[in-house]
Design a protein around this motif. Structure first.
Motif, mmCIF file in Angstrom:
data_model
loop_
_atom_site.group_PDB
_atom_site.id
_atom_site.type_symbol
_atom_site.label_atom_id
_atom_site.label_comp_id
_atom_site.label_asym_id
_atom_site.label_seq_id
_atom_site.Cartn_x
_atom_site.Cartn_y
_atom_site.Cartn_z
ATOM 1 N N PHE A 92 39.658 31.972 84.226
ATOM 2 C CA PHE A 92 38.265 31.637 84.522
ATOM 3 C C PHE A 92 37.801 30.510 83.608
ATOM 4 O O PHE A 92 38.323 30.333 82.512
ATOM 5 N N TRP A 93 36.813 29.744 84.097
ATOM 6 C CA TRP A 93 36.226 28.685 83.289
ATOM 7 C C TRP A 93 35.292 29.314 82.264
ATOM 8 O O TRP A 93 34.512 30.214 82.577
ATOM 9 N N CYS A 94 35.370 28.811 81.041
ATOM 10 C CA CYS A 94 34.583 29.346 79.942
ATOM 11 C C CYS A 94 34.077 28.188 79.080
ATOM 12 O O CYS A 94 34.832 27.264 78.783
ATOM 13 N N HIS A 95 32.804 28.235 78.722
ATOM 14 C CA HIS A 95 32.263 27.255 77.770
ATOM 15 C C HIS A 95 32.413 27.867 76.381
ATOM 16 O O HIS A 95 31.950 28.979 76.131
ATOM 17 N N VAL A 96 33.102 27.146 75.510
ATOM 18 C CA VAL A 96 33.351 27.624 74.149
ATOM 19 C C VAL A 96 32.738 26.634 73.171
ATOM 20 O O VAL A 96 32.923 25.423 73.308
ATOM 21 N N SER A 97 31.994 27.144 72.222
ATOM 22 C CA SER A 97 31.466 26.282 71.160
ATOM 23 C C SER A 97 31.587 27.037 69.847
ATOM 24 O O SER A 97 31.584 28.269 69.821
ATOM 25 N N GLY A 110 35.193 30.640 60.964
ATOM 26 C CA GLY A 110 34.227 30.055 61.887
ATOM 27 C C GLY A 110 33.520 31.111 62.705
ATOM 28 O O GLY A 110 33.856 32.299 62.673
ATOM 29 N N ILE A 111 32.511 30.643 63.436
ATOM 30 C CA ILE A 111 31.806 31.482 64.398
ATOM 31 C C ILE A 111 31.860 30.773 65.739
ATOM 32 O O ILE A 111 31.666 29.549 65.815
ATOM 33 N N TRP A 112 32.167 31.539 66.790
ATOM 34 C CA TRP A 112 32.421 30.983 68.113
ATOM 35 C C TRP A 112 31.613 31.703 69.181
ATOM 36 O O TRP A 112 31.447 32.921 69.114
ATOM 37 N N THR A 113 31.103 30.931 70.157
ATOM 38 C CA THR A 113 30.419 31.519 71.312
ATOM 39 C C THR A 113 31.267 31.261 72.554
ATOM 40 O O THR A 113 31.946 30.226 72.659
ATOM 41 N N PHE A 114 31.223 32.202 73.476
ATOM 42 C CA PHE A 114 31.958 32.116 74.735
ATOM 43 C C PHE A 114 30.997 32.452 75.866
ATOM 44 O O PHE A 114 30.362 33.509 75.833
ATOM 45 N N GLU A 115 30.897 31.545 76.842
ATOM 46 C CA GLU A 115 30.049 31.787 78.014
ATOM 47 C C GLU A 115 30.919 31.724 79.256
ATOM 48 O O GLU A 115 31.571 30.711 79.517
ATOM 49 N N ASP A 116 30.937 32.787 80.024
ATOM 50 C CA ASP A 116 31.707 32.887 81.258
ATOM 51 C C ASP A 116 31.033 32.031 82.327
ATOM 52 O O ASP A 116 29.891 32.260 82.685
ATOM 53 N N LEU A 117 31.750 31.019 82.816
ATOM 54 C CA LEU A 117 31.221 30.122 83.836
ATOM 55 C C LEU A 117 31.741 30.462 85.236
ATOM 56 O O LEU A 117 31.495 29.712 86.178
ATOM 57 N N SER A 118 32.447 31.582 85.376
ATOM 58 C CA SER A 118 33.120 31.877 86.643
ATOM 59 C C SER A 118 32.164 32.005 87.824
ATOM 60 O O SER A 118 32.540 31.670 88.949
ATOM 61 N N ALA A 119 30.939 32.451 87.605
ATOM 62 C CA ALA A 119 29.988 32.554 88.710
ATOM 63 C C ALA A 119 29.570 31.167 89.208
ATOM 64 O O ALA A 119 29.281 30.982 90.388
#
Length: 184
Positions: A92-97, A110-119
């Motif tokens: 699935f596509w995921c935005h990672v920062s 580090g600290i990381w965020t993950f947002e599921d872009l699959s929808a």
């Protein structure tokens, strides 16, 4: 009112992970749900378990280190892999920062965020690791020359991958390809 930072971390609306040397030392429930895994399956594991291949994990780590060194932050859209659950193995596509806590040693912590872009952007075709990389940069509006420089390959090689993507997505132009990649 006192802010409970642990509760804020646990209840954040995006997946969060704290890392040390590219290993997850803590994560929230949102990250677990996104990857179909329990906290016990993620904490103490290398982020590699969330990638479609070990090669992609290594290449991305090498590519992000200089950027983390420069300003301490990094962000991109990438294809990741669900670890377990009913969608085990699904990509699935995921935005990672993320942010390096020590820019001079970017992978140290580090600290990381993950947002599921699959929808918004489902993965509709089976792509090779390099096709996934080229697709991600095309969606950012980069040219073949820019992509080639970033990936340290020739722009002609990038054009071959772009042509493969166009065939797989039945796109007639690069703009059509980008539109189809963005919409799934």
């Amino acid at each position: 009112m006192d802010i409970d930072y642990r509760q804020a971390f646990d209840l954040a609306p995006v997946g969060l992970a704290l890392s040390r040397n590219r290993t997850m030392i803590d994560c929230n429930q949102q990250l677990c749900d996104m990857f179909g895994a329990g906290k016990d399956q993620l904490v103490g594991q290398s982020f590699q378990v969330l990638y479609p291949s070990a090669d992609e994990f290594e290449r991305l780590g090498a590519r992000m280190a200089p950027l983390l060194n420069r300003n301490g932050t990094y962000a991109d859209d990438r294809i990741m892999k669900r670890l377990d659950g009913r969608f085990k193995g699904e990509t699935f596509w995921c935005h990672v920062s993320g942010r390096a806590l020590n820019p001079s040693a970017p992978h140290e912590a580090g600290i990381w965020t993950f947002e599921d872009l699959s929808a918004l952007r489902p993965v509709r075709a089976e792509l090779t690791p390099r096709e996934r990389e080229v697709a991600a940069y095309l969606m950012q509006g980069q040219t073949s020359k820019q992509i080639g420089k970033t990936l340290e390959i020739s722009h002609r090689t990038v054009e071959i991958y772009r042509a493969r993507l166009m065939r797989k997505y039945k796109a007639s132009t690069t703009a059509d390809l980008v539109h189809k990649l963005m919409s799934g």
